[in-house]
Scaffold this motif. Sequence first.
Motif, PDB file in Angstrom:
ATOM      1  N   GLY A 103       0.769  -1.226   0.000  1.00  0.00           N
ATOM      2  CA  GLY A 103       0.000   0.000   0.000  1.00  0.00           C
ATOM      3  C   GLY A 103       0.803   1.282   0.000  1.00  0.00           C
ATOM      4  N   LEU A 104       2.111   1.168  -0.034  1.00  0.00           N
ATOM      5  CA  LEU A 104       2.938   2.365  -0.002  1.00  0.00           C
ATOM      6  C   LEU A 104       2.876   3.090  -1.339  1.00  0.00           C
ATOM      7  CD1 LEU A 104       6.075   0.884   1.785  1.00  0.00           C
ATOM      8  CD2 LEU A 104       4.127   2.082   2.805  1.00  0.00           C
ATOM      9  N   VAL A 105       2.717   4.397  -1.308  1.00  0.00           N
ATOM     10  CA  VAL A 105       2.646   5.183  -2.543  1.00  0.00           C
ATOM     11  C   VAL A 105       3.778   6.191  -2.642  1.00  0.00           C
ATOM     12  CG1 VAL A 105       0.143   4.907  -2.694  1.00  0.00           C
ATOM     13  CG2 VAL A 105       1.117   6.923  -1.540  1.00  0.00           C
ATOM     14  N   THR A 106       4.609   6.245  -1.629  1.00  0.00           N
ATOM     15  CA  THR A 106       5.734   7.175  -1.618  1.00  0.00           C
ATOM     16  C   THR A 106       6.988   6.448  -2.060  1.00  0.00           C
ATOM     17  OG1 THR A 106       4.732   8.372   0.216  1.00  0.00           O
ATOM     18  CG2 THR A 106       7.073   8.759  -0.201  1.00  0.00           C
ATOM     19  N   PRO A 107       7.663   6.919  -3.122  1.00  0.00           N
ATOM     20  CA  PRO A 107       8.842   6.188  -3.624  1.00  0.00           C
ATOM     21  C   PRO A 107       9.908   5.945  -2.556  1.00  0.00           C
ATOM     22  CG  PRO A 107       8.182   7.870  -5.197  1.00  0.00           C
ATOM     23  CD  PRO A 107       7.335   8.084  -3.974  1.00  0.00           C
ATOM     24  N   GLY A 108      10.122   6.896  -1.686  1.00  0.00           N
ATOM     25  CA  GLY A 108      11.169   6.772  -0.685  1.00  0.00           C
ATOM     26  C   GLY A 108      10.945   5.657   0.318  1.00  0.00           C
ATOM     27  N   ARG A 109       9.738   5.113   0.360  1.00  0.00           N
ATOM     28  CA  ARG A 109       9.434   4.044   1.309  1.00  0.00           C
ATOM     29  C   ARG A 109       9.823   2.668   0.792  1.00  0.00           C
ATOM     30  NH1 ARG A 109       5.411   5.196   4.955  1.00  0.00           N
ATOM     31  NH2 ARG A 109       6.040   3.203   5.860  1.00  0.00           N
ATOM     32  N   TYR A 110      10.134   2.550  -0.490  1.00  0.00           N
ATOM     33  CA  TYR A 110      10.429   1.245  -1.080  1.00  0.00           C
ATOM     34  C   TYR A 110      11.905   0.895  -0.931  1.00  0.00           C
ATOM     35  CZ  TYR A 110       5.823   0.537  -3.050  1.00  0.00           C
ATOM     36  OH  TYR A 110       4.468   0.319  -3.194  1.00  0.00           O
ATOM     37  N   ASP A 111      12.146  -0.372  -0.653  1.00  0.00           N
ATOM     38  CA  ASP A 111      13.504  -0.839  -0.381  1.00  0.00           C
ATOM     39  C   ASP A 111      14.303  -1.123  -1.650  1.00  0.00           C
ATOM     40  OD1 ASP A 111      12.626  -2.821   2.561  1.00  0.00           O
ATOM     41  OD2 ASP A 111      13.057  -0.688   2.328  1.00  0.00           O
ATOM     42  N   TYR A 112      13.646  -1.655  -2.672  1.00  0.00           N
ATOM     43  CA  TYR A 112      14.363  -2.138  -3.856  1.00  0.00           C
ATOM     44  C   TYR A 112      13.725  -1.588  -5.124  1.00  0.00           C
ATOM     45  CZ  TYR A 112      16.028  -5.436  -0.383  1.00  0.00           C
ATOM     46  OH  TYR A 112      16.568  -5.987   0.741  1.00  0.00           O
ATOM     47  N   TRP A 113      14.589  -1.293  -6.120  1.00  0.00           N
ATOM     48  CA  TRP A 113      14.160  -0.694  -7.379  1.00  0.00           C
ATOM     49  C   TRP A 113      14.831  -1.357  -8.561  1.00  0.00           C
ATOM     50  CZ3 TRP A 113      10.532   3.123  -7.818  1.00  0.00           C
ATOM     51  CH2 TRP A 113      10.125   3.735  -6.627  1.00  0.00           C
ATOM     52  N   GLY A 114      14.100  -1.393  -9.680  1.00  0.00           N
ATOM     53  CA  GLY A 114      14.705  -1.774 -10.942  1.00  0.00           C
ATOM     54  C   GLY A 114      15.334  -0.567 -11.616  1.00  0.00           C
ATOM     55  N   GLN A 115      15.865  -0.796 -12.818  1.00  0.00           N
ATOM     56  CA  GLN A 115      16.577   0.259 -13.535  1.00  0.00           C
ATOM     57  C   GLN A 115      15.643   1.089 -14.415  1.00  0.00           C
ATOM     58  OE1 GLN A 115      16.304  -2.790 -14.646  1.00  0.00           O
ATOM     59  NE2 GLN A 115      15.775  -2.496 -16.801  1.00  0.00           N
ATOM     60  N   GLY A 116      14.429   0.615 -14.621  1.00  0.00           N
ATOM     61  CA  GLY A 116      13.452   1.351 -15.397  1.00  0.00           C
ATOM     62  C   GLY A 116      13.381   0.927 -16.853  1.00  0.00           C
ATOM     63  N   THR A 117      12.214   1.155 -17.452  1.00  0.00           N
ATOM     64  CA  THR A 117      12.011   0.899 -18.872  1.00  0.00           C
ATOM     65  C   THR A 117      11.216   2.064 -19.457  1.00  0.00           C
ATOM     66  OG1 THR A 117      11.235  -0.745 -20.500  1.00  0.00           O
ATOM     67  CG2 THR A 117       9.903  -0.493 -18.503  1.00  0.00           C
ATOM     68  N   GLN A 118      11.632   2.540 -20.620  1.00  0.00           N
ATOM     69  CA  GLN A 118      11.030   3.729 -21.218  1.00  0.00           C
ATOM     70  C   GLN A 118       9.737   3.369 -21.942  1.00  0.00           C
ATOM     71  OE1 GLN A 118      12.122   7.142 -21.299  1.00  0.00           O
ATOM     72  NE2 GLN A 118      10.080   7.428 -22.191  1.00  0.00           N
ATOM     73  N   VAL A 119       8.700   4.132 -21.675  1.00  0.00           N
ATOM     74  CA  VAL A 119       7.435   4.041 -22.403  1.00  0.00           C
ATOM     75  C   VAL A 119       7.181   5.390 -23.053  1.00  0.00           C
ATOM     76  CG1 VAL A 119       4.942   3.776 -22.198  1.00  0.00           C
ATOM     77  CG2 VAL A 119       6.468   2.263 -20.912  1.00  0.00           C
ATOM     78  N   THR A 120       7.008   5.376 -24.368  1.00  0.00           N
ATOM     79  CA  THR A 120       6.730   6.600 -25.110  1.00  0.00           C
ATOM     80  C   THR A 120       5.437   6.428 -25.885  1.00  0.00           C
ATOM     81  OG1 THR A 120       9.100   7.066 -25.337  1.00  0.00           O
ATOM     82  CG2 THR A 120       7.603   8.243 -26.806  1.00  0.00           C
ATOM     83  N   VAL A 121       4.503   7.330 -25.644  1.00  0.00           N
ATOM     84  CA  VAL A 121       3.210   7.285 -26.321  1.00  0.00           C
ATOM     85  C   VAL A 121       3.142   8.493 -27.256  1.00  0.00           C
ATOM     86  CG1 VAL A 121       0.716   7.144 -26.065  1.00  0.00           C
ATOM     87  CG2 VAL A 121       2.217   6.209 -24.281  1.00  0.00           C
TER      88      VAL A 121
END
Length: 123
Positions: A103-121
């Motif tokens: 239920g966390l919505v604040t990025p700073g509360r998350y422990d682990y992250w991926g590197q990201g993937t670009q989505v362009t519309v």
Amino acid sequence: QVQLVESGGGLVEPGGSLRLSCEASGRTFSSYAMGWFRQAPGKEREFVAVINERGGRTYYEDSVKGRFTISRDNAKNTVYLQMNSLKPEDTAVYYCAADPVFGLVTPGRYDYWGQGTQVTVSS
């Protein structure tokens, strides 16, 4: 430790669909709630959706409700984000994140992250 790798991003026309995947390493994937976030150029990272450890509970940011669906397959250590009816304002780098708390919505509360993937519309 949890390592996350996103995939599935790309260029799509308005109204189109994409499915993002996030594969996690480790044997404790099913212990984590999984979230999707996005960050557009010049903007802060924002919450998109989250799913609990077993997949029975989800929560979405208002602008994506009815268009995006988060799901997970714990046997494959993977969380998905199905994105339909895409709009130009959905353009961003999309990140998945893991945390033991749902239920966390604040990025700073998350422990682990991926590197990201670009989505362009764009047309």
